[in-house]
Design an enzyme around this catalytic site. Structure first.
Site, PDB file in Angstrom:
ATOM      1  CG  ASN A 236      -0.221  -0.026   2.542  1.00 39.95           C
ATOM      2  OD1 ASN A 236       0.990   0.154   2.596  1.00 39.95           O
ATOM      3  ND2 ASN A 236      -0.957  -0.239   3.614  1.00 39.95           N
ATOM      4  CE  LYS A 237       4.227   1.864   4.290  1.00 38.97           C
ATOM      5  NZ  LYS A 237       3.386   0.747   4.715  1.00 38.97           N
ATOM      6  CB  ILE A 238       4.805   6.325  -2.277  1.00 45.22           C
ATOM      7  CG1 ILE A 238       4.378   7.122  -1.071  1.00 45.22           C
ATOM      8  CG2 ILE A 238       4.955   7.176  -3.562  1.00 45.22           C
ATOM      9  CD1 ILE A 238       3.440   8.261  -1.309  1.00 45.22           C
TER      10      ILE A 238
END
Ligand SMILES: Cc1ncc(COP(=O)(O)O)c(C=O)c1O
Length: 383
Positions: free
Chosen positions: A200-202
């Site tokens: 779910n990170k950048i």
């Protein structure tokens, strides 16, 4: 119906009826990811070394403006070996924000050291230098600012404190790839930085992390620690007890393809935030703030409700309308391993934010219509 069941139902809908569920975050893999992964499979380079590991490390170092980047199997593993490389050991204390993800504190505990929690600033939600100053003791070894939800911590006063007390600064940049402090990217602001590439990170590699630093001996030490402690000049010679914290070539292949598009991801996140800012202006809530010295990457756009609203009820109502949200992290001092009876009065800002904060859907794929839908639903809950 429980919130979890509602979430499962809503997730089912997206599979069968398109975009009726607005998720908190999405992994977007529409660049060269598949091509590079197939290359790994075709060539058999699927373990913890290979060309994609080398390329990803080199390009990530360039992106952060640092000399060295060392890939690891997760952000948590990265924090662990970075702290060990800084010399954090049993009996030491590391100052960590009370408002963070538990991995920041756990990594300190893995070293046999003690996380000491400092409060956060009420507008940036990141470490408050004044409280850090109060928490420094003769046992303090390091300060760990966390660039929470994509906003950089106010580093200069922390660096001053570190220099005055001979402390190291380790940036937990797990949520803030590309965020800037006074024009400089995070990861290169302290002695060492640590990123996460959880889905779910950048940018994402599935699981994975990266350690960034300008210090060659520190980079060498984390390489040794993450590779079972094997001497790079003498095969199968282990001068220390190390760990298997390697990132695979497959993960790095995904990471490299994601990094090729990181500017697009950041621009989209900032566009989403600007749309939320515009739509939220008239609402009686505190929203994600960008300090004058900061460029936030808005990993998760967030709002903080005032006392009169029941945060958890509002989140359930939003979920009933297919909008996934998340409560702010619990204060570290509420969690059983780190419980502090007097924490609510000594860490009041975190205690208050954690009870009222909500992370809103923040995917790079959100449209203007999605954001209007979310903000209208939120507005209806507040009126
Ligand atoms: C602030 C913070 N620190 C550390 C981590 C740990 O990263 P990972 O999940 O890759 O171990 C995360 C991950 O969510 C995080 O948000």
């Amino acid at each position: 119906m429980s919130a979890l069941m509602l979430q499962e139902r809503a997730a089912e809908k997206v599979n069968t009826r398109g975009r009726e569920f607005i998720p908190l975050a999405e992994t977007v893999l529409n660049g060269n990811e598949k091509r590079y992964v197939l290359d790994c499979l075709d060539t058999g380079w699927i373990s913890g070394s290979g060309k994609y590991v080398d390329d990803f490390e080199r390009e990530f170092a360039t992106f952060c403006g640092v000399e060295h980047a060392v890939s690891v199997s997760s952000g948590t593993a990265g924090l662990h070996v970075a702290l060990l490389a800084l010399g954090v050991a049993p009996g030491d204390e590391v100052i960590v924000p009370d408002l963070t993800y538990v991995a920041s504190a756990n990594a300190v505990t893995y070293c046999g050291a003690r996380p000491v929690f400092a409060d956060v600033d009420p507008t940036t939600w990141t470490l408050d230098p004044l409280d850090v100053a109060r928490k420094i003791s003769p046992a303090t070894k390091a300060i760990m600012p966390v660039h929470l939800y994509g906003h950089p911590a106010d580093i200069d006063p922390l660096l001053e404190l570190a220099s005055a007390h001979n402390l190291s600064v380790i940036e937990d940049a797990a949520e803030a790839h590309g965020a800037e402090y006074k024009g400089r990217r995070v990861g290169g602001l302290g002695d060492v930085g640590v990123f996460s590439f959880f889905g779910n990170k950048i940018i994402a590699t599935g699981e994975g992390g990266m350690i960034t630093t300008d210090d060659k001996s520190l980079a060498d030490q984390v390489r040794l620690l993450k590779g079972q402690g094997m001497d790079t000049a003498r095969r199968y010679w282990f001068p220390i007890v190390g760990y298997n914290y390697r990132m695979t070539n497959i993960q790095a292949a995904i990471g490299l393809a994601q990094l090729e598009r990181i500017n697009w991801f950041i621009e989209k996140k900032r566009e989403v935030a600007a749309l939320y800012d515009e739509a939220m202006r008239s609402l009686p809530i505190l929203t994600s703030h960008e300090a004058a010295w900061a460029k936030s990457v808005y990993w998760l756009y967030s709002v903080c409700l005032t006392e009169e609203y029941d945060r958890d009820r509002i989140m359930t109502r939003l979920l009933e309308q297919g909008i996934e949200t998340r409560p702010f992290f619990h204060p570290m001092h509420h969690l059983p391993p780190y419980y502090q009876r007097d924490g609510d009065s000594t860490l009041p800002v975190t205690t208050n934010l954690a009870a009222r904060g909500i992370n809103l859907p923040s995917s790079a794929l959100l449209t203007r219509e999605d954001i209007t839908y979310v903000t209208s639903a939120l507005r209806a809950c507040l009126c």
